[in-house]
Design an enzyme around this catalytic site. Sequence first.
Site, PDB file in Angstrom:
ATOM      1  N   GLU A 116       3.701  -2.738   0.753  1.00 40.69           N
ATOM      2  CA  GLU A 116       4.218  -1.513   1.378  1.00 40.69           C
ATOM      3  C   GLU A 116       3.124  -0.750   2.131  1.00 40.69           C
ATOM      4  O   GLU A 116       3.097   0.477   2.162  1.00 40.69           O
ATOM      5  CB  GLU A 116       4.925  -0.644   0.333  1.00 40.69           C
ATOM      6  CG  GLU A 116       6.129  -1.379  -0.232  1.00 40.69           C
ATOM      7  CD  GLU A 116       7.036  -0.519  -1.076  1.00 40.69           C
ATOM      8  OE1 GLU A 116       7.162   0.678  -0.792  1.00 40.69           O
ATOM      9  OE2 GLU A 116       7.626  -1.066  -2.020  1.00 40.69           O
TER      10      GLU A 116
ATOM     11  N   THR B  78      10.246  -9.557  -2.326  1.00 40.01           N
ATOM     12  CA  THR B  78      10.398  -9.194  -3.727  1.00 40.01           C
ATOM     13  C   THR B  78      11.865  -9.277  -4.120  1.00 40.01           C
ATOM     14  O   THR B  78      12.730  -8.770  -3.415  1.00 40.01           O
ATOM     15  CB  THR B  78       9.866  -7.777  -3.977  1.00 40.01           C
ATOM     16  OG1 THR B  78       8.491  -7.722  -3.605  1.00 40.01           O
ATOM     17  CG2 THR B  78       9.995  -7.394  -5.437  1.00 40.01           C
TER      18      THR B  78
END
Length: 396
Positions: free
Chosen positions: A378, A169
């Site tokens: 995550e 990201t």
Amino acid sequence: MVVAKEPLPLTLEMTDEHEMLLQAVRDFAQKEIVPVAPHFDETGDFPLDNIRKMGAMGLMGIEVPEEYGGAGMDTLAYVLAMVEIAKADASHSTIMSVNNSLYCHGILKFGTEEQIRRYVTPVAQGEKIGAYSLTEPMSGSDAATMLSRAVLSEDGQHYIINGRKSWVTSGPVADYVVLFTMTDPDKGNKGITAFIIEADQPGFIRGKKEPKLGIRASATSELIFENYKVPVSNVLGKVGDGFKIAMTVLDAGRIGIAAQALGIAEAAYEASVAYARERQAFGGPIGQFQMIQQKIADMKTRIEASRALIYNAVLAKKRAMATGGRFTLEASMAKLFASETAAFVTDEAIQIHGGMGYSKELNVERYYRDARITRIYEGTSEVQRMVIARNELGLR
């Protein structure tokens, strides 16, 4: 006989400072992000101007002490701000989450004074962009299978890094990256080391940008390292502690993603309530029908349950900071439930809106697409369940 442990006298309290932050972020999100969110979703462009503004507001380093360029606030402040930004646009909140939870938090906790001042301060102020890189093309939940390597140079002054990382990201725009790679493959997880990487050095190559289903403006790409030289002074923590650092940082990151999921769910819920009041069918608003009322009731209940779990995780983190412990269980529960709530609520939102919910003319279809990633990154929902169960069974 089981003796209950005396809980630490720590509570969450909404201070005037929290209220002021919440209102400021809400105003900014509604005025600066909401009007442009559909454009950035359509183009996939990185919203750099807004990120700079968010940095100037302190949102890129909410928990970073003021002496290092941050806002010097707490995790509750971070959660409150994340929810408001995510309600406006999940992509903006993803960028904010990575900068705060995965990048700044990790260096603050494990970095040296020099590393903090050099690599945290400009990111906390929004002048630079940070990223976190653990995943590889063939290595996701099982980090020990990563193929990238860092080899100490003959003079002992540098590590030479080679390999390919994926799903980074902010990868296409990052100035600095917290990178996890193998320094001793024979040791498995204990052979992983964390490095702070500067993107403007030879051997750092930005790979293909991912064409994603949702959070399209958050900019995700591969990173390729070809004989990249990083000074030994840029090792984060100790050599071989990379996996421990990665997992510790993810605890904080999961609170951020839980808050993001809550924000997406709230946006979809509020749109659904408004539509149920306005949309006319069979002589009145559709909100008068029990099937719609059931959906509204279930959506609201899951949203508030998610909020309670998130606040519980925030409190657990506060306690952990006071005792030196972990808050893995509470963070995983919050992330699991909030992400699945976002999926449920956005799906029901489209159903309430009917055909219009499936159209890009309304935002609910974007909320639906954006919510999907919260169950993956995550730590997938499957991994969260494993973490929760192993903690409860004593199998850590």
